[in-house]
Design an enzyme around this catalytic site. Sequence first.
Site, PDB file in Angstrom:
ATOM      1  N   THR A  97      -8.003   3.517  -3.128  1.00 28.13           N
ATOM      2  CA  THR A  97      -6.896   2.634  -2.740  1.00 28.13           C
ATOM      3  C   THR A  97      -5.611   3.428  -2.741  1.00 28.13           C
ATOM      4  O   THR A  97      -5.504   4.469  -3.396  1.00 28.13           O
ATOM      5  CB  THR A  97      -6.671   1.486  -3.748  1.00 28.13           C
ATOM      6  OG1 THR A  97      -6.363   2.063  -5.028  1.00 28.13           O
ATOM      7  CG2 THR A  97      -7.856   0.567  -3.852  1.00 28.13           C
ATOM      8  N   ASP A  98      -4.615   2.901  -2.064  1.00 26.66           N
ATOM      9  CA  ASP A  98      -3.271   3.414  -2.289  1.00 26.66           C
ATOM     10  C   ASP A  98      -2.858   2.908  -3.678  1.00 26.66           C
ATOM     11  O   ASP A  98      -3.485   1.981  -4.235  1.00 26.66           O
ATOM     12  CB  ASP A  98      -2.309   2.939  -1.195  1.00 26.66           C
ATOM     13  CG  ASP A  98      -1.020   3.777  -1.183  1.00 26.66           C
ATOM     14  OD1 ASP A  98      -0.810   4.577  -2.132  1.00 26.66           O
ATOM     15  OD2 ASP A  98      -0.227   3.643  -0.237  1.00 26.66           O
TER      16      ASP A  98
END
Length: 792
Positions: free
Chosen positions: A291-292
Site C-alpha cells: 500500500t501507499d
Amino acid sequence: MILLSAIVLTIHAQGKKPLPKLGKNSLKEVVDAMTLEEKAKLVVGMGFKMPGMPPPEKGKKPQSIDIGGFKLPPSDPEAYDVPEKVPGTAGRTHAIPRLGIPSITVSDGPAGLRIDPTRPNDKRTYYATAFPVATLLASSWDTALVKKVGVAFGNEIREYGVDVILGPGLNIHRNPLGGRNFEYYSEDPLIAGSMTAAIVNGIQSQGVGTSIKHFAANNQETNRNSINTIISERALREIYLKGFEIAVKASQPWTVMSSYNKINGTYTSERRDLQTDILKREWGLKGFVMTDWFGGHDPVAQMRAGNDLLMPGNPDQSAAIVAAVKDSTLTMAQLDANVTRVLKIILKSPTFKGYKYSDKPNLKGHAQVSRMAAAEGMVLLKNESSVLPLAKGTRIALFGNTSYSLIAGGTGSGDVHKAYTVMLSQGLANAGFKVQAELAKSYAGYLADAKKKQPKSRNFFMAPPPIPEFNVDTLVSKEAEGADAAIITIGRNAGEGADRKVENDFTLSDVEKGLINGVANAFHAKGKKVVVVLNIGGVIEVASWRDSVDGILLAWQPGLEGGNAIADVLSGKVNPSGKLASTFPVAYEDVPSAKNFPGKEFPMPDGQKPNPMVGRPSEVVYQEGIYVGYRYYDSFKIKPAYEFGYGLSYTNFKISDVKVSSPDFKNNISVKVTVKNTGKVGGKEVVQLYLSAPTQTIDKPEQELKAFAKTGLLAPGQSQFIVFTLKAGDLASFYTDKSAWVADAGEYKVKIGSSSRAIAKTVSFKLAKDIVTEKTHKSLTPQVAIDEMINK
Ligand code: BGC
C-alpha cells in the site's frame, strides 16, 4: 488428531526436525512453519518513525499522532525500538529470526534515495544524488539514457544498504495542476511505461528492487486519500493502466505500490480485480503489492484483494488479519499467497544475501550521470534568430530568484537530501560566461534576507511559500547597458499533499510578467537578446509572454548539477534534443480535464470535521475519457502553445525514405525511416510514430504515439536508418462491451514525424479482418453512468 499434533510438537521440541530457514528450505516449508501471528506480522510493515516525533510511551497503547493537522494512525513501537538499518528511510518489514527471515528496508523516492544525510554521533555524511525529475527524464525520449540513470541510482541504493526504492512514479499527467506531476513522466502511457521500464531495468540490474507507483489513477493530490475517481473501463485500460502494463511486462518491478484513491467506489488497495486479476493474472507481476503509506481503509479487504503488504504498518492491522483468519473472513490460502510473494522478494534482497554495502557510493560519478541526463532532457522551446547557443565570454545579466536559488527537484517524499545544488549563476560561470557581478550580488543579498524571513513549512509535505521575485526595476537599464544578453529564470515548485493553482502558478504572476517585460524592453532597446529558462516541475502557461523574449529553454527541475547542465545547453556544449512528453496548452481552459479537476467535495457527515490526512468526501469524474493530452488537442483541433513531442535543436534534421514493409498487416508490420542531420552542428533527433486507426463502432483519437526512437549523435551530413515494428496489440483499442482489445479491420495511417504536429511523411497499410488481440477480465466497472467526451 490431538495426539498427532502433540507428536509433531515433541519432535520440534526435541530438535529432531530443525526449523525450516528462508533460502535453505522451500518457500512452502517456511510458510507452513509460520504461525498465524507471524504471517500477519510479515504482511504488515514495522511502522513509521516520523522525523522529529517522540517515540510512543513505553507500556502504553500507542496513540495516533498529530503532525500539523495530519492525523497518523498509532505507530508500531518496534519502529522506535528496533534500530533502523538505514536511518531516515520510509519503512521496513518485520524480521522473523527463527525462520531466517530478515527485515528489509524500503525508501523513497523517484528522483534519488531519501535517507537522513547525517546521523547522531557520526561525523560522516550520507548525502544522495538528486537526479533530474521524471518529467525531465521523459523529455529525453531516450530509454537507454534513462536506464543509465537507473544503473547509477540502483548502485547508490545498494551501497547505502537499502533493498527497495519507492519509485519510479508513473501516474499520468492528466492535468497540469497535478501537484506530483514532476514525479511522473508524461500525459502518454507509452512514454510513461517505457521510461518506467527503462529505469526499473537499470535500478534492478544492481540487485535492488523498485516499487512502481501509485497504482492506479492517482492523478491529483486534492483529497488524495478519499477521492472517488470515476473512470470508464476503456479510459482506465488505454490511458491509466497502460503504462503500468508496459512497465510490468518489460521490467518485472520487484514491487508495485497501490494508490490512495478509490476507483469507481472502492479503494485501489482493496480492489481484487485491480491487484490480482489485472496486475498479477493478466500482466504476470511476480513481485508483491504494497500500500501507499496509511493507504486504504480495511486491512482484511486489502489482504483479500492481494495487496500483499500494508505500509508503513501498525499492530492493529496485524490483529485484524489474525482475527479475520480465525473467523474465516480471510482464508489462510490468501494470506499464505501474500506471505509467499513478500518472501520471494526478501529472498532476492541484498539484506537477505548479507551484502556488505560500503556506505560510500560513487557520488561524484553519479553527479556526472545526473548532469548528463539533465542536459539530455531539456527542451528548447524557442530560439528566435538563433539566440542560442551563447558564445563563451558573453556578459550575462542573470535575473529571476531561481537563477540563484535553483530548484533541483520537487518537495515531499520526492525530495532528496543532496549535498549541494549547482545554481545557474555558478553553472554559467563554470562554463566561461561572465555573470554580471553587481546584479548577482543584489540578488544574493535579497535572497539571504528573504530566506531569513520566510515562514517555515506548514507541515512535513508542504514547501514554504516561494520568495517573492526581487524587484529589479532600478537595476535593469544599467544591466542592459553593461551586459551582452539577459537570462531570466522562472521557477516553480510543488509536491505531494497539494495540487497547484491556476493563478500565479500555472500562469505567471504579474510581477513575473513585469520582470520579463521590463528586462525585454530594456535589452531589446539596445539590440540585445533575452532568454527565459524555465525551472519548473510541471506545465505552465507560456502563450501570453513568449513573444516578448528571444529564446526559451525548458530546463525542468534538473537535479543537483542543474546549473552546470543548463549551462551545457546554453553554451552549445550539449545540443538540446529533448521533446515535450506533455502538451503545453495555450490556456488552462483548453485542458480537457479543466472542468473536472480536482473534482467536487461533499459535506462532511454530521458532527465530523475533515481530517487533513484523509481529506473530505469527494469525487472526480474523468469525463474526458481517453482524450487526455494530445489525444484531445489533436482530435478536437485545439491548437496548443507547444505540442506533444515538440522540441528544437541547434541543427536541422530531415526525415525521408519512410516505407512500410507491406501494404497488408499480417502478424506485424515494420516501418523504415532515414533521418539526416542537415544542419551545421552535431545533434540527436527523436523520430516519432503516430498511428491513426480506422473507426468501426467506437470512436478513436485522431492519432496515438505507438513507437519512438532517438538517434545517436549525428554529425552534420550524417544519417541514421531506423526500423519500427508494430504488433497487432499496437493497433488495438479497448472494447468495453467485449472486455477485449480489438484491432479493427480497415486502413491504418502511420505518421512519422519530429513532433505530434510536425509529420514528415504518412504511409498506410490495411488490416483485412478484425483481430481480438487480448481478452481481459471484466473489471473496474463504474457504478454510475459517465457522460464521456466523444470524438464524432
Ligand atoms: C507517498 C509515497 C511515498 C510514501 C513513503 C506517501 O506519502 O505518497 O509516494 O513513497 O509516502 O514515504
